[in-house]
Write an enzyme that holds these catalytic residues in place. Structure first.
Site, PDB file in Angstrom:
ATOM      1  CG  HIS A  45      19.582 -35.562  -8.959  1.00 38.71           C
ATOM      2  ND1 HIS A  45      19.966 -36.701  -8.285  1.00 38.71           N
ATOM      3  CD2 HIS A  45      20.715 -35.025  -9.479  1.00 38.71           C
ATOM      4  CE1 HIS A  45      21.293 -36.829  -8.372  1.00 38.71           C
ATOM      5  NE2 HIS A  45      21.763 -35.818  -9.100  1.00 38.71           N
ATOM      6  CD  GLU A  82      17.008 -11.615 -10.611  1.00 41.15           C
ATOM      7  OE1 GLU A  82      16.477 -12.209  -9.675  1.00 41.15           O
ATOM      8  OE2 GLU A  82      16.674 -10.468 -10.949  1.00 41.15           O
ATOM      9  CD  GLU A 137       9.844 -10.259 -10.669  1.00 34.67           C
ATOM     10  OE1 GLU A 137       9.321 -10.023  -9.584  1.00 34.67           O
ATOM     11  OE2 GLU A 137      11.037  -9.993 -10.914  1.00 34.67           O
ATOM     12  CE  LYS A 157      13.492  -9.631 -12.137  1.00 38.43           C
ATOM     13  NZ  LYS A 157      14.279  -9.489 -10.980  1.00 38.43           N
ATOM     14  CG  ASN A 204       0.652   1.384   4.024  1.00 37.75           C
ATOM     15  OD1 ASN A 204      -0.482   1.503   3.576  1.00 37.75           O
ATOM     16  ND2 ASN A 204       1.703   1.995   3.508  1.00 37.75           N
ATOM     17  N   GLY A 205      -0.096  -2.162   6.836  1.00 43.79           N
ATOM     18  CA  GLY A 205       0.285  -3.098   7.895  1.00 43.79           C
ATOM     19  C   GLY A 205      -0.877  -3.998   8.241  1.00 43.79           C
ATOM     20  NE  ARG A 236       4.459   1.735  -1.184  1.00 43.57           N
ATOM     21  CZ  ARG A 236       5.329   1.721  -0.187  1.00 43.57           C
ATOM     22  NH1 ARG A 236       6.511   2.238  -0.343  1.00 43.57           N
ATOM     23  NH2 ARG A 236       5.015   1.195   0.978  1.00 43.57           N
ATOM     24  CE  LYS A 240      11.323  -1.833  -6.740  1.00 36.18           C
ATOM     25  NZ  LYS A 240      12.046  -2.816  -7.566  1.00 36.18           N
ATOM     26  CD1 TRP A 264      -0.708  -5.247  -3.795  1.00 33.80           C
ATOM     27  CD2 TRP A 264      -0.434  -6.353  -1.876  1.00 33.80           C
ATOM     28  NE1 TRP A 264      -0.128  -6.461  -4.081  1.00 33.80           N
ATOM     29  CE2 TRP A 264       0.046  -7.156  -2.928  1.00 33.80           C
ATOM     30  CE3 TRP A 264      -0.359  -6.848  -0.566  1.00 33.80           C
ATOM     31  CZ2 TRP A 264       0.586  -8.420  -2.724  1.00 33.80           C
ATOM     32  CZ3 TRP A 264       0.176  -8.097  -0.357  1.00 33.80           C
ATOM     33  CH2 TRP A 264       0.636  -8.868  -1.432  1.00 33.80           C
ATOM     34  CB  CYS A 301      -0.864   0.045   1.247  1.00 37.19           C
ATOM     35  SG  CYS A 301      -1.708  -1.483   1.635  1.00 37.19           S
TER      36      CYS A 301
HETATM   37  C1  F6R Z   1      11.949  -9.380  -7.866  1.00 36.96           C
HETATM   38  C2  F6R Z   1      11.934  -8.468  -6.742  1.00 36.96           C
HETATM   39  C3  F6R Z   1      11.744  -9.023  -5.378  1.00 36.96           C
HETATM   40  C4  F6R Z   1      12.626  -8.269  -4.369  1.00 36.96           C
HETATM   41  C5  F6R Z   1      12.323  -8.741  -2.946  1.00 36.96           C
HETATM   42  C6  F6R Z   1      13.226  -8.089  -1.925  1.00 36.96           C
HETATM   43  O1  F6R Z   1      12.188  -8.740  -9.071  1.00 36.96           O
HETATM   44  O2  F6R Z   1      12.054  -7.288  -6.905  1.00 36.96           O
HETATM   45  O3  F6R Z   1      11.977 -10.382  -5.331  1.00 36.96           O
HETATM   46  O4  F6R Z   1      13.953  -8.505  -4.696  1.00 36.96           O
HETATM   47  O5  F6R Z   1      10.990  -8.452  -2.635  1.00 36.96           O
HETATM   48  O6  F6R Z   1      13.079  -6.700  -1.940  1.00 36.96           O
HETATM   49  P1  F6R Z   1      14.167  -5.755  -1.319  1.00 36.96           P
HETATM   50  O7  F6R Z   1      15.412  -5.942  -2.108  1.00 36.96           O
HETATM   51  O8  F6R Z   1      13.605  -4.384  -1.434  1.00 36.96           O
HETATM   52  O9  F6R Z   1      14.342  -6.193   0.101  1.00 36.96           O
END
Ligand code: F6R
Length: 632
Positions: free
Chosen positions: A527, A504, A511, A508, A119-120, A27, A627, A93, A2
């Site tokens: 395996h 990674e 997501e 990418k 938020n929370g 976010r 985010k 959110w 949020c």
């Molecule tokens: C993926 C992504 C998330 C963040 C994760 C940690 O593209 O962005 O997996 O890496 O939520 O976030 P931070 O780095 O802000 O702690």
């Protein structure tokens, strides 16, 4: 997660709040709303018409911010909109209750005089709600947050405005960053924080702002104060005052200057933030090295006293703590730190770490890696490590965030604001920072010969340029994306230091395109995962020739082809052997094996971006994602 924006000043608040919310869209959210304090509404007192009463207006809508904009236009006349100079806004959110108009924030009390955005999670909301219902409070939403408005209403019967909010907060268990407004004090916003994600106060001229993240403030001020846990801000156009939520006593806060500019948080002509941020990586990496890395001497200088403390010579163990993409950066970091420091290095998924009883103590350097510095699991792990006696360093992109404030030492990645939900430039700068950390520690603890330090420093300083050349492949990757965007599943494989890049690359893709993708170590294929290979399964193999496991990767590639898998191979420029085995080839420059992850991830970011674009996905705000994850 949020987003929150609050404004008290002399400018029209509604457009300003909407603009702030738009800056926080990244976010992730599913509904949005505003509470506006309309001044000078005519009302009758003892039959006499008076002009001074304020009136609280709430407009909130499920869906995107443009739904809210249309509702405001149709519900508020232009002159009313222009007269309103205080209010709060929220992007929600959903956690408790569906994303509907009713569940959107702000939430009001029964008398419709108080509005809150939150938020929370209010963990004891069921219990509080029952108590409030027994007193006659009727609830309009299914959210946990609404109890706060009702609790404040109760406290207002006994206490003045800010004190009523403080007392209400004392009744809730859980996490919050919250901002509340009240008709009775239309110029005074009250914000508070305990867990629940950041809350930042922006000091303007004749105006004061509150926001859950800095980009919402940049157009107005770059002078900010960050609320710590259990702190509250009482905000008027003249400025904020700060109090301790638990005691009500005044707290003095320092003002920090934000280095980021408003332009950095704009798309700058790119169709998506993600693409802009991918293209910014050479600059971001270079900035992260600037004034820290000396390629001539191999020396690394890190800012802050912690890095000169005796502990830096003494610790015996390193624990890396992170989530998501930052966790994958940590996996790469383990290779570097173990190899060049010859110390045991654990990498922990922070959300798992916090629920174990990990072996960590006074001899441990815990390195917390986080783009935002606000990821709740990572912060809880940080606190757990600290409580067990470890010293804390953080590799973080947001100065002033909780991680930077709670750590003993900070190594800032200078990526600039990362707005796209999918992390790109934060990842490559985290890898750059992990290299700086490795060379710094190896230098001061003398675990690497000076000639080797110089060699690595030189190679590192060349990376931004090599990365810029790599980015020119975008057109070729767009073509590859066209060929592969109709597949439903992908496997990514790599070995050793390239395995985290397989993870990674897969993250990418999944997501932002919603295509199912998994990363595996090449050695794991037999395996189990190899059973999945057929002509409908593209496999992305990360196989640089400089790698000590190159031959083994060639074997993995043969195994994929023998089962009619579609093979996309990431190989060093000119490697004809590896290329001959693949259906599709992506070339990266030849660099030392342990530097190559910083380059090899870049085409995988672009591939994921281009495939998602072909599929028409909402690249910067993928469904269900936020985010920064500030609730568990
Ligand atoms: C993926 C992504 C998330 C963040 C994760 C940690 O593209 O962005 O997996 O890496 O939520 O976030 P931070 O780095 O802000 O702690």
């Amino acid at each position: 997660m949020c987003g929150i924006v609050g404004y008290a000043g002399s400018k029209p608040a509604a457009p300003l709040l909407l603009n702030g919310l738009a800056k926080l869209e990244y976010r992730g959210y599913d509904s949005a709303g505003l509470a506006l304090l309309e001044q000078g509404v005519r009302h009758q007192v003892s039959g006499v018409s008076k002009n001074n009463r304020a009136h609280l207006l709430i407009i909130k809508k499920a869906g995107k911010i443009h739904n809210l904009v249309s509702a405001i236009k149709s519900e508020l006349k232009t002159d009313t909109r222009e007269r309103i100079t205080a209010g709060i806004g929220h992007t929600r959110w959903a956690t408790h209750g569906q994303p509907t108009d009713e569940n959107a924030h702000p939430h009001m009390d029964c008398g419709r005089r108080v509005a809150v955005v939150h938020n929370g999670i209010v963990e004891n909301y069921q219990h509080l709600k029952k108590q409030l219902q027994a007193k006659g409070h009727a609830f309009r939403s299914q959210t946990d947050s609404e109890v706060l408005a009702h609790l404040i209403e109760e406290q207002l019967k006994k206490y003045p405005w800010a004190e009523a909010v403080r007392r209400a907060l004392g009744q809730i268990q859980g996490t919050y960053s919250v901002v509340a407004v009240y008709e009775g004090e239309p110029h005074t916003l009250v914000g508070a924080r305990s867990g629940g994600g950041a809350l930042v106060v922006g000091w303007g001229k004749g105006e004061t702002l509150l926001a859950s993240d800095v980009p919402a403030l940049l157009a107005h001020t770059r002078r900010v104060s960050y609320l710590d846990d259990n702190e509250m801000a009482v905000v008027t156009p003249e400025g904020p005052t700060f109090l301790d939520v638990l005691t009500g006593k005044p707290v003095s806060k320092k003002i920090s200057d934000i280095e980021w500019t408003a332009e950095q948080a704009e798309k700058g002509g790119y169709p998506h933030f993600m693409l802009k941020e991918i293209m910014e990586q050479p600059r971001a990496l270079e900035d992260t090295f600037t004034s820290r890395l000396d390629p001539r001497t191999g020396e690394v200088v890190l800012e802050g006293k912690f890095w000169d403390s005796p502990f830096i010579q003494k610790f015996r163990k390193i624990t890396l703590l992170a989530m998501g993409t930052s966790y994958y950066a940590a996996l790469v970091g383990k290779f570097l730190l173990e190899k060049y420091l010859r110390l045991p290095v654990d990498v922990e998924n922070a959300s798992e770490f916090r629920y174990r009883d990990p072996i960590i103590g006074k001899d441990t350097l815990a390195v917390v890696i986080s783009q935002s510095g606000e990821t709740v699991d990572t912060l809880v792990a940080l606190r757990e490590a600290k409580a067990k006696g470890a010293r804390i360093a953080t590799i973080c992109n947001v100065m002033g965030s909780s991680a930077t404030r709670e750590a003993d030492g900070v190594l800032l990645t200078r990526a600039g604001p990362e707005i796209g939900v999918a992390s790109t430039k934060a990842f490559t700068t985290q890898l750059g920072a992990l290299w700086l950390l490795t060379l710094f520690l190896a230098g001061v603890r003398k675990t690497m010969p000076v000639a080797e330090l110089q060699k690595k420093a030189k190679e590192l300083s060349r990376l931004p340029q090599q990365m810029a050349a790599l980015l020119k492949q975008r057109k070729a990757l767009e073509k590859i994306a066209r060929e592969y965007s109709h597949y439903f599943n992908f496997l990514y494989i790599g070995r050793g230091i390239h395995y985290p890049i397989a993870l990674e690359g897969a993250l990418k893709l999944k997501e932002i395109s919603y295509i199912h993708a998994e990363g595996y170590p090449g050695g794991e294929m037999k395996h189990g995962p190899i059973a999945l290979i057929d002509s409908k399964m593209p496999v992305v193999a990360i196989a640089p020739k400089s790698s000590g496991v190159y031959e083994k990767m060639l074997n993995n590639m043969e195994e994929v082809k023998a089962r009619q898998g579609k093979l996309i191979a990431l190989v060093e420029k000119g490697d004809k052997l590896a290329a001959s085995k693949a259906d599709t080839v992506i070339e990266i420059p030849t660099v030392s094996e342990d530097l190559s992850p910083i380059l090899s991830v870049v085409p995988l970011q672009i591939l994921a971006y281009e495939i998602s674009k072909k599929k028409g996905r909402e690249i910067d705000q993928p469904r269900n994602l936020a985010k920064s994850v500030t609730v568990e």
